[in-house]
Write a protein that holds these residues in place. Structure first.
Motif, PDB file in Angstrom:
ATOM      1  N   GLU A  58       0.830  -1.214   0.000  1.00 41.18           N
ATOM      2  CA  GLU A  58       0.000   0.000   0.000  1.00 41.18           C
ATOM      3  C   GLU A  58       0.860   1.257   0.000  1.00 41.18           C
ATOM      4  OE1 GLU A  58      -2.465  -0.336   3.468  1.00 41.18           O
ATOM      5  OE2 GLU A  58      -3.590  -2.025   2.654  1.00 41.18           O
ATOM      6  N   VAL A  59       1.886   1.265   0.837  1.00 42.87           N
ATOM      7  CA  VAL A  59       2.771   2.433   0.942  1.00 42.87           C
ATOM      8  C   VAL A  59       3.512   2.658  -0.372  1.00 42.87           C
ATOM      9  CG1 VAL A  59       4.850   3.338   2.073  1.00 42.87           C
ATOM     10  CG2 VAL A  59       3.004   2.346   3.450  1.00 42.87           C
ATOM     11  N   GLU A  60       4.057   1.601  -0.945  1.00 40.54           N
ATOM     12  CA  GLU A  60       4.794   1.731  -2.205  1.00 40.54           C
ATOM     13  C   GLU A  60       3.871   2.195  -3.334  1.00 40.54           C
ATOM     14  OE1 GLU A  60       8.062   1.727  -2.439  1.00 40.54           O
ATOM     15  OE2 GLU A  60       8.209   1.197  -0.323  1.00 40.54           O
ATOM     16  N   ALA A  61       2.628   1.699  -3.346  1.00 41.54           N
ATOM     17  CA  ALA A  61       1.672   2.124  -4.375  1.00 41.54           C
ATOM     18  C   ALA A  61       1.345   3.607  -4.214  1.00 41.54           C
ATOM     19  CB  ALA A  61       0.395   1.287  -4.287  1.00 41.54           C
ATOM     20  N   ARG A  62       1.174   4.059  -2.977  1.00 42.88           N
ATOM     21  CA  ARG A  62       0.865   5.474  -2.750  1.00 42.88           C
ATOM     22  C   ARG A  62       2.059   6.361  -3.125  1.00 42.88           C
ATOM     23  NH1 ARG A  62      -2.696   9.387  -3.323  1.00 42.88           N
ATOM     24  NH2 ARG A  62      -2.268  11.108  -1.918  1.00 42.88           N
ATOM     25  N   ILE A  63       3.274   5.895  -2.842  1.00 44.33           N
ATOM     26  CA  ILE A  63       4.466   6.662  -3.227  1.00 44.33           C
ATOM     27  C   ILE A  63       4.493   6.830  -4.749  1.00 44.33           C
ATOM     28  CG2 ILE A  63       6.994   6.545  -3.422  1.00 44.33           C
ATOM     29  CD1 ILE A  63       6.982   5.332  -0.563  1.00 44.33           C
ATOM     30  N   LYS A  64       4.246   5.748  -5.482  1.00 44.69           N
ATOM     31  CA  LYS A  64       4.239   5.830  -6.948  1.00 44.69           C
ATOM     32  C   LYS A  64       3.118   6.739  -7.441  1.00 44.69           C
ATOM     33  CE  LYS A  64       6.598   1.734  -8.310  1.00 44.69           C
ATOM     34  NZ  LYS A  64       6.696   0.499  -8.958  1.00 44.69           N
ATOM     35  N   GLU A  65       1.960   6.660  -6.788  1.00 48.83           N
ATOM     36  CA  GLU A  65       0.823   7.497  -7.183  1.00 48.83           C
ATOM     37  C   GLU A  65       1.147   8.981  -6.986  1.00 48.83           C
ATOM     38  OE1 GLU A  65      -3.960   7.881  -6.220  1.00 48.83           O
ATOM     39  OE2 GLU A  65      -2.663   6.923  -4.737  1.00 48.83           O
ATOM     40  N   VAL A  66       1.710   9.338  -5.833  1.00 52.87           N
ATOM     41  CA  VAL A  66       2.052  10.732  -5.541  1.00 52.87           C
ATOM     42  C   VAL A  66       3.153  11.219  -6.483  1.00 52.87           C
ATOM     43  CG1 VAL A  66       2.971  12.316  -3.805  1.00 52.87           C
ATOM     44  CG2 VAL A  66       1.256  10.630  -3.146  1.00 52.87           C
ATOM     45  N   GLU A  67       4.167  10.387  -6.714  1.00 53.02           N
ATOM     46  CA  GLU A  67       5.232  10.770  -7.655  1.00 53.02           C
ATOM     47  C   GLU A  67       4.654  11.005  -9.049  1.00 53.02           C
ATOM     48  OE1 GLU A  67       9.172   8.626  -5.700  1.00 53.02           O
ATOM     49  OE2 GLU A  67       7.958   7.483  -7.125  1.00 53.02           O
ATOM     50  N   LYS A  72       2.870  15.491 -13.174  1.00 53.81           N
ATOM     51  CA  LYS A  72       1.871  16.057 -14.083  1.00 53.81           C
ATOM     52  C   LYS A  72       1.247  17.342 -13.551  1.00 53.81           C
ATOM     53  CE  LYS A  72       0.027  11.837 -14.087  1.00 53.81           C
ATOM     54  NZ  LYS A  72      -1.020  10.846 -14.184  1.00 53.81           N
ATOM     55  N   VAL A  73       1.857  17.939 -12.533  1.00 51.28           N
ATOM     56  CA  VAL A  73       1.271  19.101 -11.870  1.00 51.28           C
ATOM     57  C   VAL A  73       1.341  20.363 -12.725  1.00 51.28           C
ATOM     58  CG1 VAL A  73       1.695  20.735  -9.979  1.00 51.28           C
ATOM     59  CG2 VAL A  73       1.560  18.307  -9.510  1.00 51.28           C
ATOM     60  N   LYS A  74       0.249  21.095 -12.708  1.00 47.19           N
ATOM     61  CA  LYS A  74       0.211  22.449 -13.267  1.00 47.19           C
ATOM     62  C   LYS A  74      -0.193  23.354 -12.108  1.00 47.19           C
ATOM     63  CE  LYS A  74      -2.070  25.582 -16.394  1.00 47.19           C
ATOM     64  NZ  LYS A  74      -3.264  25.854 -17.179  1.00 47.19           N
TER      65      LYS A  74
END
Length: 156
Positions: A58-67, A72-74
């Motif tokens: 779960e933690v690794e998936a969330r890290i990848k999601e946030v990265e 893609k941030v504007k």
């Protein structure tokens, strides 16, 4: 093309803080839990080990999601200066014609939206009706149930 993720500077900082916390605090805690569970012996029937492995996933998936989100941030300008028309990042005070009440909301990207803090997504029907409009404009908000009219009183 991947969809941009719209954030205010505040939202960007929160996302960066979450990533830092996941990498520097949560991940080491999960690794420690795995080490402790492994030390208990037989891994085939070790519920603590299974729980720690699930937590690690779960933690690794969330890290990848946030990265992924950060890539893609504007950033939208939410500098607090008055604007002549409603844009993402503005706080807007409006009057609801049906309830005769005034309300102030801030239009933010979908990730930052939080109705408990009066932050609404730029993709919501209310925000879509307001975007590009000016003080004094009256428009209809098309909701699923029943459309209603609002009038913009102030844009910050």
């Amino acid at each position: 093309m991947e969809k941009e993720i719209i954030l205010t500077n505040e939202g960007l900082n929160e996302l960066k803080e979450e990533l830092s916390n996941l990498i520097n605090v949560i991940r080491p805690q999960v690794i420690e839990e795995l080490v402790e569970a492994r030390a208990q012996g037989d891994l085939s029937e070790n519920a603590d080990y299974d729980a720690a492995r699930n937590r690690q996933a779960e933690v690794e998936a969330r890290i990848k999601e946030v990265e992924g989100m950060l890539s893609k941030v504007k950033i939208i300008d939410d500098g607090g200066k008055k604007s002549s028309e409603v844009k993402v990042g503005n706080s807007v005070t409006f009057s609801n014609a049906k309830t005769k009440k005034d309300m102030t909301i801030k239009i933010v990207g979908a990730i930052e939206a939080d109705p408990f803090e009066n932050k609404i997504s730029n993709e919501s029907p209310l925000a879509k009706a307001m975007l590009g409009r000016s003080v004094g404009d009256t428009m209809e908000v098309r909701e699923l149930k029943e459309p209603y009219k609002i009038t913009i009183k102030e844009i910050k």
